[in-house]
Scaffold this motif. Structure first.
Motif, PDB file in Angstrom:
ATOM      1  N   ALA A  71       0.606  -1.223   0.074  1.00  0.00           N
ATOM      2  CA  ALA A  71       0.083  -0.067   0.025  1.00  0.00           C
ATOM      3  C   ALA A  71       0.803   1.171  -0.033  1.00  0.00           C
ATOM      4  O   ALA A  71       2.028   1.167   0.315  1.00  0.00           O
ATOM      5  CB  ALA A  71      -0.820  -0.110   1.344  1.00  0.00           C
ATOM      6  N   PRO A  72       0.390   2.389  -0.305  1.00  0.00           N
ATOM      7  CA  PRO A  72       1.018   3.533  -0.176  1.00  0.00           C
ATOM      8  C   PRO A  72       1.523   3.834   1.292  1.00  0.00           C
ATOM      9  O   PRO A  72       0.800   3.402   2.181  1.00  0.00           O
ATOM     10  CB  PRO A  72       0.166   4.782  -0.898  1.00  0.00           C
ATOM     11  CG  PRO A  72      -0.972   4.010  -1.568  1.00  0.00           C
ATOM     12  CD  PRO A  72      -1.062   2.626  -0.982  1.00  0.00           C
ATOM     13  N   PRO A  73       2.762   4.707   1.277  1.00  0.00           N
ATOM     14  CA  PRO A  73       3.111   4.959   2.491  1.00  0.00           C
ATOM     15  C   PRO A  73       1.711   5.725   3.517  1.00  0.00           C
ATOM     16  O   PRO A  73       0.882   6.515   2.597  1.00  0.00           O
ATOM     17  CB  PRO A  73       4.121   6.075   2.445  1.00  0.00           C
ATOM     18  CG  PRO A  73       4.858   5.662   1.277  1.00  0.00           C
ATOM     19  CD  PRO A  73       3.360   5.189   0.298  1.00  0.00           C
ATOM     20  N   ARG A  74       1.614   5.573   4.597  1.00  0.00           N
ATOM     21  CA  ARG A  74       0.619   6.379   5.358  1.00  0.00           C
ATOM     22  C   ARG A  74       1.249   6.612   6.888  1.00  0.00           C
ATOM     23  O   ARG A  74       2.080   6.024   7.437  1.00  0.00           O
ATOM     24  CB  ARG A  74      -0.657   5.225   5.877  1.00  0.00           C
ATOM     25  CG  ARG A  74      -0.203   4.028   6.860  1.00  0.00           C
ATOM     26  CD  ARG A  74      -1.291   3.230   6.937  1.00  0.00           C
ATOM     27  NE  ARG A  74      -2.381   3.573   8.063  1.00  0.00           N
ATOM     28  CZ  ARG A  74      -3.166   3.171   8.515  1.00  0.00           C
ATOM     29  NH1 ARG A  74      -3.633   1.865   7.866  1.00  0.00           N
ATOM     30  NH2 ARG A  74      -4.130   3.519   9.359  1.00  0.00           N
ATOM     31  N   VAL A  75       0.666   7.716   7.300  1.00  0.00           N
ATOM     32  CA  VAL A  75       0.928   8.562   8.435  1.00  0.00           C
ATOM     33  C   VAL A  75      -0.258   8.182   9.554  1.00  0.00           C
ATOM     34  O   VAL A  75      -1.466   8.006   9.312  1.00  0.00           O
ATOM     35  CB  VAL A  75       1.054  10.110   8.542  1.00  0.00           C
ATOM     36  CG1 VAL A  75       1.308  10.578   9.933  1.00  0.00           C
ATOM     37  CG2 VAL A  75       1.960  10.624   7.531  1.00  0.00           C
ATOM     38  N   VAL A  76       0.404   7.311  10.703  1.00  0.00           N
ATOM     39  CA  VAL A  76      -0.491   6.758  11.591  1.00  0.00           C
ATOM     40  C   VAL A  76      -0.618   7.842  12.663  1.00  0.00           C
ATOM     41  O   VAL A  76       0.251   8.186  13.347  1.00  0.00           O
ATOM     42  CB  VAL A  76       0.198   5.402  12.118  1.00  0.00           C
ATOM     43  CG1 VAL A  76      -0.641   4.856  13.211  1.00  0.00           C
ATOM     44  CG2 VAL A  76       0.202   4.487  10.861  1.00  0.00           C
ATOM     45  N   GLY A  77      -1.735   8.056  13.261  1.00  0.00           N
ATOM     46  CA  GLY A  77      -1.908   8.852  14.280  1.00  0.00           C
ATOM     47  C   GLY A  77      -2.798   8.307  15.496  1.00  0.00           C
ATOM     48  O   GLY A  77      -3.205   9.122  16.361  1.00  0.00           O
ATOM     49  N   ALA A  78      -2.562   6.917  16.020  1.00  0.00           N
ATOM     50  CA  ALA A  78      -3.319   6.500  16.752  1.00  0.00           C
ATOM     51  C   ALA A  78      -2.952   6.773  18.141  1.00  0.00           C
ATOM     52  O   ALA A  78      -3.495   6.389  19.271  1.00  0.00           O
ATOM     53  CB  ALA A  78      -3.235   4.803  16.741  1.00  0.00           C
ATOM     54  N   LEU A  79      -1.348   7.206  18.320  1.00  0.00           N
ATOM     55  CA  LEU A  79      -0.933   7.446  19.478  1.00  0.00           C
ATOM     56  C   LEU A  79      -1.542   8.793  20.308  1.00  0.00           C
ATOM     57  O   LEU A  79      -1.583   9.746  19.601  1.00  0.00           O
ATOM     58  CB  LEU A  79       0.734   7.550  19.428  1.00  0.00           C
ATOM     59  CG  LEU A  79       1.379   6.409  18.973  1.00  0.00           C
ATOM     60  CD1 LEU A  79       2.943   6.461  19.062  1.00  0.00           C
ATOM     61  CD2 LEU A  79       1.112   5.127  20.110  1.00  0.00           C
ATOM     62  N   LEU A 219       9.310  10.667   0.352  1.00  0.00           N
ATOM     63  CA  LEU A 219       8.089  11.546   1.066  1.00  0.00           C
ATOM     64  C   LEU A 219       8.234  13.065   0.924  1.00  0.00           C
ATOM     65  O   LEU A 219       7.320  13.623   1.111  1.00  0.00           O
ATOM     66  CB  LEU A 219       7.796  10.884   2.333  1.00  0.00           C
ATOM     67  CG  LEU A 219       7.641   9.315   2.446  1.00  0.00           C
ATOM     68  CD1 LEU A 219       7.797   9.018   3.853  1.00  0.00           C
ATOM     69  CD2 LEU A 219       6.351   9.013   1.738  1.00  0.00           C
ATOM     70  N   GLY A 220       9.523  13.423   1.134  1.00  0.00           N
ATOM     71  CA  GLY A 220       9.769  14.947   0.994  1.00  0.00           C
ATOM     72  C   GLY A 220       9.816  15.411   2.636  1.00  0.00           C
ATOM     73  O   GLY A 220       9.701  16.495   2.866  1.00  0.00           O
ATOM     74  N   TYR A 221       9.746  14.527   3.551  1.00  0.00           N
ATOM     75  CA  TYR A 221      10.076  14.923   4.952  1.00  0.00           C
ATOM     76  C   TYR A 221      10.826  14.030   5.822  1.00  0.00           C
ATOM     77  O   TYR A 221      11.003  12.605   5.648  1.00  0.00           O
ATOM     78  CB  TYR A 221       8.685  14.998   5.646  1.00  0.00           C
ATOM     79  CG  TYR A 221       7.723  14.035   5.785  1.00  0.00           C
ATOM     80  CD1 TYR A 221       7.867  13.110   6.715  1.00  0.00           C
ATOM     81  CD2 TYR A 221       6.727  13.796   4.663  1.00  0.00           C
ATOM     82  CE1 TYR A 221       6.948  11.681   6.869  1.00  0.00           C
ATOM     83  CE2 TYR A 221       5.971  12.662   4.724  1.00  0.00           C
ATOM     84  CZ  TYR A 221       5.769  11.795   5.929  1.00  0.00           C
ATOM     85  OH  TYR A 221       5.094  10.754   5.729  1.00  0.00           O
ATOM     86  N   ARG A 222      11.370  14.268   6.748  1.00  0.00           N
ATOM     87  CA  ARG A 222      12.273  13.230   7.713  1.00  0.00           C
ATOM     88  C   ARG A 222      11.292  12.789   8.681  1.00  0.00           C
ATOM     89  O   ARG A 222      10.545  13.713   9.352  1.00  0.00           O
ATOM     90  CB  ARG A 222      13.470  14.133   8.385  1.00  0.00           C
ATOM     91  CG  ARG A 222      14.233  13.026   9.222  1.00  0.00           C
ATOM     92  CD  ARG A 222      15.099  12.361   8.612  1.00  0.00           C
ATOM     93  NE  ARG A 222      16.117  11.538   9.386  1.00  0.00           N
ATOM     94  CZ  ARG A 222      16.936  10.934   9.101  1.00  0.00           C
ATOM     95  NH1 ARG A 222      17.380  10.596   7.711  1.00  0.00           N
ATOM     96  NH2 ARG A 222      17.872  10.180  10.030  1.00  0.00           N
ATOM     97  N   ASP A 223      11.588  11.482   8.925  1.00  0.00           N
ATOM     98  CA  ASP A 223      10.633  10.751   9.809  1.00  0.00           C
ATOM     99  C   ASP A 223      11.377   9.792  10.664  1.00  0.00           C
ATOM    100  O   ASP A 223      11.975   8.802  10.407  1.00  0.00           O
ATOM    101  CB  ASP A 223       9.402  10.226   9.162  1.00  0.00           C
ATOM    102  CG  ASP A 223       8.556   9.423  10.214  1.00  0.00           C
ATOM    103  OD1 ASP A 223       8.957   9.605  11.671  1.00  0.00           O
ATOM    104  OD2 ASP A 223       7.503   8.767  10.178  1.00  0.00           O
ATOM    105  N   ASP A 224      11.920  10.303  11.746  1.00  0.00           N
ATOM    106  CA  ASP A 224      12.894   9.370  12.614  1.00  0.00           C
ATOM    107  C   ASP A 224      12.168   8.174  13.484  1.00  0.00           C
ATOM    108  O   ASP A 224      12.881   7.391  14.148  1.00  0.00           O
ATOM    109  CB  ASP A 224      13.639  10.167  13.602  1.00  0.00           C
ATOM    110  CG  ASP A 224      14.775  11.187  13.029  1.00  0.00           C
ATOM    111  OD1 ASP A 224      15.146  10.609  12.004  1.00  0.00           O
ATOM    112  OD2 ASP A 224      14.591  12.314  13.252  1.00  0.00           O
ATOM    113  N   ALA A 225      10.890   8.253  13.223  1.00  0.00           N
ATOM    114  CA  ALA A 225      10.141   6.942  13.919  1.00  0.00           C
ATOM    115  C   ALA A 225       9.291   6.238  12.770  1.00  0.00           C
ATOM    116  O   ALA A 225       8.634   5.352  13.145  1.00  0.00           O
ATOM    117  CB  ALA A 225       8.995   7.666  14.740  1.00  0.00           C
TER     118      ALA A 225
END
Length: 444
Positions: A71-79, A219-225
């Motif tokens: 699937a395409p990358p997704r940002v998870v916001g469950a936390l 993605l155009g952004y840095r995500d260290d997690a």
């Protein structure tokens, strides 16, 4: 990319915010909140390591799938937030928290792998019992439940690869209470806390600097997690909850009255295959599980191990075609896009070899059958212990001091021990691939 989800309240406390939880239970929970419209199941993670990383990202992170059907990358916001261990008692005292989940790996439970009991000699457990601020997962959990005493019931869901994981964790909690002399608390837990069993499955290899850099470029952004995973995901849960649960079934989880057949299938097929390919892969020089499964001798030996040693005492779920499950498992392992390393899978073997391999040995011998392949697989682990300079294992010192590492976790079976010793000597003298080929040919 879909807009990040945001829960309106926290309903879950989770121990262990490693990659697996972030690609598995957190995704299921977010999908369940979206599907049901009940947004009160936000997750408060417990992790000192991940707390600063996720806090600076407003508790958002990206899941990247790799492989066919990704699937395409997704940002998870469950936390809903990340807490330190010292905050656990206050969190568990809140009536809004109705579920606790855990993915702390097998070694996180501080138990004796030979007996399955809480290791009361463990320095962390001993310190927790002495009344110091708890540092172990079991100590923090019991301390938090003490703060909840006389409050509403709660459910504790172990999501680690351990046989009977719900019953296992309930037993450790009871043993801790007994050792602490907490009779009243033990009684309240017995009446008010549920410990359902689960089976979890999704591959989540360790994220590398190359993964982070590649995702940043894409993605155009840095995500260290950021976490990397496969398209496949499965979760089977015993439907035994004290005060409700997220609509995990609407997110694709299987709710059932009996998890054990699913759990045994995964431990004794998928996890056993993972360990076999990891230990033999390391012996012959493969850096990844994908490389190992693309080796025809290792692949054929793994398939034969499952057919000859595992299936005769497995009794898989009626819904499962065993041969198709094996084919799917090996196809998942062959996904070169994941680069799941043999070294990562081989770590903490003292905690994994028992439930993945030795319980099958016990069942085979009880049924009057002798294992054909498992002595060689266990011997590959003992060779790993013997030859690895920086062994990653909580019992590394004890394993290295033993005449045979097997003695530390599986005493009392001299006949099987003798076969492991013989296999160990062969693997030390001969080409491991040639040894496997001889067994395949019926000459080993």
């Amino acid at each position: 990319m879909q807009a990040p989800f945001r829960p309106v309240a926290a309903g879950i406390v989770h121990f262990g915010l490693g990659a697996f939880h972030r690609v598995h239970q957190a995704v299921y929970t977010e999908d369940a909140m979206r599907a049901s419209g009940d947004h009160t199941w936000g997750i408060v993670g417990v992790s000192s390591r991940m707390r600063p990383v996720l806090a600076k990202q407003n508790y958002l992170y990206t899941v990247v799938e790799r492989g066919e059907g990704a699937a395409p990358p997704r940002v998870v916001g469950a936390l809903a937030g990340v807490a330190a261990g010292a905050q656990v008692p206050d969190l568990l005292a809140r009536p809004a928290i109705r579920v606790v989940t855990l993915t702390v790996t097998e070694k996180g439970y501080r138990h004796d792998p030979a007996t399955g009991r809480l290791d009361l000699a463990d320095p962390g457990i001993a310190a927790d019992l002495a009344g110091k601020a708890p540092v172990t997962v079991v100590g923090q959990l019991v301390h938090g439940l003490r703060r909840r005493l006389a409050g509403p019931p709660i459910t504790v869901v172990c999501c680690d690869n351990l046989p009977g994981n719900g019953k296992f964790l309930r037993t450790l909690v009871r043993q801790f209470c007994e050792a602490a002399g907490s009779t009243e608390l033990a009684g309240w837990i017995e009446d008010n806390v549920r410990f359902p069993g689960t089976m979890v499955d999704r591959i989540a290899p360790a994220v590398t600097t190359a993964d982070l850099a590649g995702a940043e470029h894409e993605l155009g952004y840095r995500d260290d997690a950021l976490v990397v995973t496969e398209p496949f995901s499965q979760w089977v849960i015993e439907d035994s909850f004290a005060t409700g649960r997220p609509a995990w079934d609407e997110a694709g989880a299987v709710l059932t009255a009996d998890v054990e057949p699913w759990e045994r299938l995964k431990l004794r097929v998928l996890n056993a295959s993972h360990s076999m390919l990891a230990y033999f892969g390391l012996l012959v020089g493969h850096e990844s599980i994908a490389d190992a499964v693309h080796d025809p001798v290792l692949r054929d030996a793994c398939t034969a191990m499952l057919a000859d040693d595992v299936l005769p005492v497995l009794d898989p779920p009626s819904e499962v075609d065993f041969e198709e499950y094996v084919r799917t498992t090996l196809a998942r392992f062959a996904n070169r896009a994941l680069r799941h390393t043999t070294a990562q899978v081989a770590s903490d073997g003292s905690q994994k070899v028992g439930p993945r391999l030795l319980e099958t040995v016990t069942d085979l011998r009880a049924a009057g059958r002798e294992p054909r392949w498992l002595p060689f697989v266990v011997a590959a682990w003992t060779r790993h212990v013997e030859t690895t300079e920086h062994l990653v294992d909580p019992l590394a010192t004890e394993l290295r001091a033993a005449a045979l590492p097997l003695d530390v976790i599986f005493p009392g079976d001299p006949a099987f021990r003798a076969r492991v010793v013989a296999a160990h000597h062969r693997l030390a003298r001969e080409d491991p691939r040639a040894v496997l080929q001889e067994v395949l040919d019926g000459r080993g």
